[in-house]
Design an enzyme around this catalytic site. Structure first.
Site, PDB file in Angstrom:
ATOM      1  N   ILE A  43      -2.179   7.698   0.966  1.00 22.28           N
ATOM      2  CA  ILE A  43      -3.420   7.326   0.279  1.00 22.28           C
ATOM      3  C   ILE A  43      -3.800   5.238  -0.050  1.00 22.28           C
ATOM      4  CG2 ILE A  43      -5.156   8.132  -1.644  1.00 22.28           C
ATOM      5  CD1 ILE A  43      -3.123  10.567  -2.301  1.00 22.28           C
ATOM      6  N   LYS A  80       5.024   4.418  -9.713  1.00 18.44           N
ATOM      7  CA  LYS A  80       3.287   4.686  -9.422  1.00 18.44           C
ATOM      8  C   LYS A  80       2.894   3.732 -10.356  1.00 18.44           C
ATOM      9  CE  LYS A  80       5.129   7.604  -6.043  1.00 18.44           C
ATOM     10  NZ  LYS A  80       5.085   9.309  -5.780  1.00 18.44           N
ATOM     11  N   GLU A 100       0.661  -0.785  -0.212  1.00 20.34           N
ATOM     12  CA  GLU A 100      -0.547   0.481   0.099  1.00 20.34           C
ATOM     13  C   GLU A 100       1.100   0.995   0.078  1.00 20.34           C
ATOM     14  OE1 GLU A 100      -3.239   0.115   0.309  1.00 20.34           O
ATOM     15  OE2 GLU A 100      -2.343   2.046  -0.773  1.00 20.34           O
ATOM     16  N   GLY A 157       5.907  11.211   3.227  1.00 25.26           N
ATOM     17  CA  GLY A 157       6.021  12.078   4.640  1.00 25.26           C
ATOM     18  C   GLY A 157       6.497  10.436   5.931  1.00 25.26           C
ATOM     19  N   GLY A 180      12.229  19.274   2.952  1.00 24.08           N
ATOM     20  CA  GLY A 180      12.438  18.086   3.427  1.00 24.08           C
ATOM     21  C   GLY A 180      11.703  17.306   2.596  1.00 24.08           C
ATOM     22  N   GLU A 195      13.946  14.394  -2.903  1.00 23.10           N
ATOM     23  CA  GLU A 195      15.553  13.809  -1.696  1.00 23.10           C
ATOM     24  C   GLU A 195      16.367  14.830  -2.393  1.00 23.10           C
ATOM     25  OE1 GLU A 195      15.177  10.997  -1.094  1.00 23.10           O
ATOM     26  OE2 GLU A 195      12.618  11.476  -1.090  1.00 23.10           O
ATOM     27  N   ASP A 215       9.217   8.527 -10.460  1.00 22.24           N
ATOM     28  CA  ASP A 215       9.273   8.347  -9.482  1.00 22.24           C
ATOM     29  C   ASP A 215       7.253   8.199  -9.637  1.00 22.24           C
ATOM     30  OD1 ASP A 215       9.058   8.995  -6.222  1.00 22.24           O
ATOM     31  OD2 ASP A 215       7.407   9.552  -6.961  1.00 22.24           O
TER      32      ASP A 215
HETATM   33  N1  HSE Z   1       9.251  11.598  -3.969  1.00 18.05           N
HETATM   34  C1  HSE Z   1       7.916  11.069  -3.283  1.00 18.05           C
HETATM   35  C2  HSE Z   1       6.961  12.178  -3.904  1.00 18.05           C
HETATM   36  C3  HSE Z   1       7.264  10.023  -2.671  1.00 18.05           C
HETATM   37  O1  HSE Z   1       7.583  13.353  -3.631  1.00 18.05           O
HETATM   38  O2  HSE Z   1       6.261  12.284  -4.212  1.00 18.05           O
HETATM   39  C4  HSE Z   1       7.596   9.117  -2.565  1.00 18.05           C
HETATM   40  O3  HSE Z   1       7.294   8.012  -3.686  1.00 18.05           O
END
Ligand code: HSE
Length: 436
Positions: free
Chosen positions: A141, A210, A134, A309, A192, A195, A206
């Site tokens: 979410i 997903k 998840e 987070g 923060g 990255e 990224d």
């Molecule tokens: N770095 C991702 C984001 C969170 O900024 O949404 C982890 O996938």
């Protein structure tokens, strides 16, 4: 073998970074609640870190710590392995070994699943030992369970998602505070959100990892990473955001997953896109994520929340631990992903259709607009609207066009012809316009 008793479930936690520490903290915080709801206690038995001496906001419980991943695999008392180390090599070895030893796996590793999910889920099904994930998509979410369980009775028609918080933060700050891209990125890093190496966030990958997971779950076949089209936000300037605003749009990094029923093909892409200011996704700002899903039975649904987070993501990991606890008692349910192959191949990106935003920096001399319009006309691309602001730098002028529906392939061919024109000074900026 799974235990059917009420004894505490033993967890091996690999990784004590932001999310791993959050899982540890929140399992302690809500221990009694969880025990009442699950019927068994969740106990962390061992924690693997690379460097036990590293300074941490949440102190490592020294009696549980090791640097050896095999300590999780070889401990027969450990029921569940939680993989939060990231990366795709050591993480793959860990997950594979855990499944082979009959341990239930919980992971938040989107890159691992996007790249090697097919083989890991096949192994999970072969061993009847599940993988829960998840936390891999959209942080807190609950979108994985939504697609797998709540919407199980639907053909998924389309998914549109803002699923990278870092990019959404950067684009929001460029829009709301007029920051340039580098300033907004520096701010996101300082807070923060991004990255220290934000490459995968800003180049779109990224979000692509997903999107691959969501598309695979939605359409029943694990999508290879080379079948998604990905663009990041690196080239978007404040001027593009301003021009989009004048046309009535905001710019978002969008993941689009869409079934084309006539060909049974799946459109899958991540691109910076213009969406109408009045659309609900346009008001998803800052680091928040939102995912819009349209099913043939349910209609349109929208899921909003923190996509990253410590606390939101650990909430998802803990929900997976609760599912894992149930599985250990009943051995019922799905093992993660079982292909059902009801759908066809990914749609070639050239065949995908939308309207477009196009900015061309050209010489400020008579006839330039006509040259650009001719190239577009020669490719049968209609122009919906044009702006050429008066307040531009000496000698060079931005010509900003909204283009009618056309295939991406046609528009890219036209773009390569535009670049050949002597009057065009730099790489044009092209973005999709999504009507959603
Ligand atoms: N770095 C991702 C984001 C969170 O900024 O949404 C982890 O996938």
């Amino acid at each position: 073998m799974p235990k059917s008793d009420q004894s505490p479930l033993q967890i091996g936690l690999a990784g004590f970074g932001n999310v791993g520490a959050g899982v540890y903290k929140n399992l302690l915080k809500n221990r009694d609640l969880l025990q009442k709801r699950i019927g068994r206690a969740l106990e962390i038995r061992r924690i693997v870190v690379r460097d036990p001496a590293k300074a941490r906001e949440i102190a490592l419980p020294a009696d549980l710590v090791t640097t050896d991943l095999d300590a999780l695999i070889n401990d027969d008392e450990i029921d569940i392995v939680v993989e939060l180390i990231g990366g795709t090599d050591r993480a793959y070895d860990l997950v594979k070994a855990a499944l082979e030893r009959g341990k239930t796996v919980v992971t938040g590793n989107k890159a691992l699943l996007a790249e090697r999910g097919k083989e890991l889920f096949a192994l999970a099904e072969e061993r009847r030992t599940p993988i829960y994930f998840e936390a891999a998509v959209a942080g807190g979410i609950p979108i994985i369970k939504t697609v797998q369980e709540s919407l199980v009775g639907n053909h998924i028609e389309a998914v549109a998602g803002i699923i990278n918080g870092t990019c959404n933060y950067i684009l929001t700050r460029m829009t709301a505070a007029g920051l340039d891209y580098p300033e907004a990125l520096t701010e996101a890093q300082a807070l923060g959100y991004a990255e220290s190496d934000p490459t995968l966030d800003i180049n779109g990958w990224d979000a692509a990892h997903k999107a691959i997971i969501l598309a695979s779950l939605s359409y029943g076949c694990w999508v290879p990473t080379d079948r998604i089209y990905v663009e990041g936000i690196e080239k978007i300037t404040r001027r593009d955001i301003d021009f989009a605003h004048r046309f009535g749009y905001v710019v978002k990094l969008l993941a689009i997953i869409r079934l084309h029923p006539e060909s049974n093909a799946i459109e899958l892409r991540v691109q910076p896109s213009l969406i109408p200011k009045g659309h609900i996704l346009a008001s998803v700002n800052g680091v928040f994520n939102a995912i819009l899903i349209r099913g043939d039975v349910v209609g349109e649904t929208l899921f909003y929340g923190s996509g990253a987070g410590q606390d939101p993501t650990s909430s998802s990991v803990i929900s997976d631990l609760a599912d894992a606890a149930l599985w250990r008692n009943t051995c019922e349910g799905q093992t993660g992903f079982v292909p059902h192959g009801l759908y066809g191949n990914p749609l070639p990106i050239e065949e995908s259709i939308s309207k477009y935003y196009l900015r061309v920096e050209a010489d400020d001399v008579p006839g330039v607009l006509a040259q650009i319009a001719r190239v577009l006309g020669d490719h049968d691309i209609g122009i919906l609207s044009v702006i050429q602001p008066e307040d531009h730098a000496e000698g060079s002028a931005p010509i900003v066009l909204m283009l009618h529906y056309a295939t991406f392939g046609t528009v890219r061919t036209a773009l390569s012809c535009l670049k050949e024109l002597d009057c065009v000074r730099e790489e044009p900026i092209l973005m999709r316009v999504e009507q959603l």
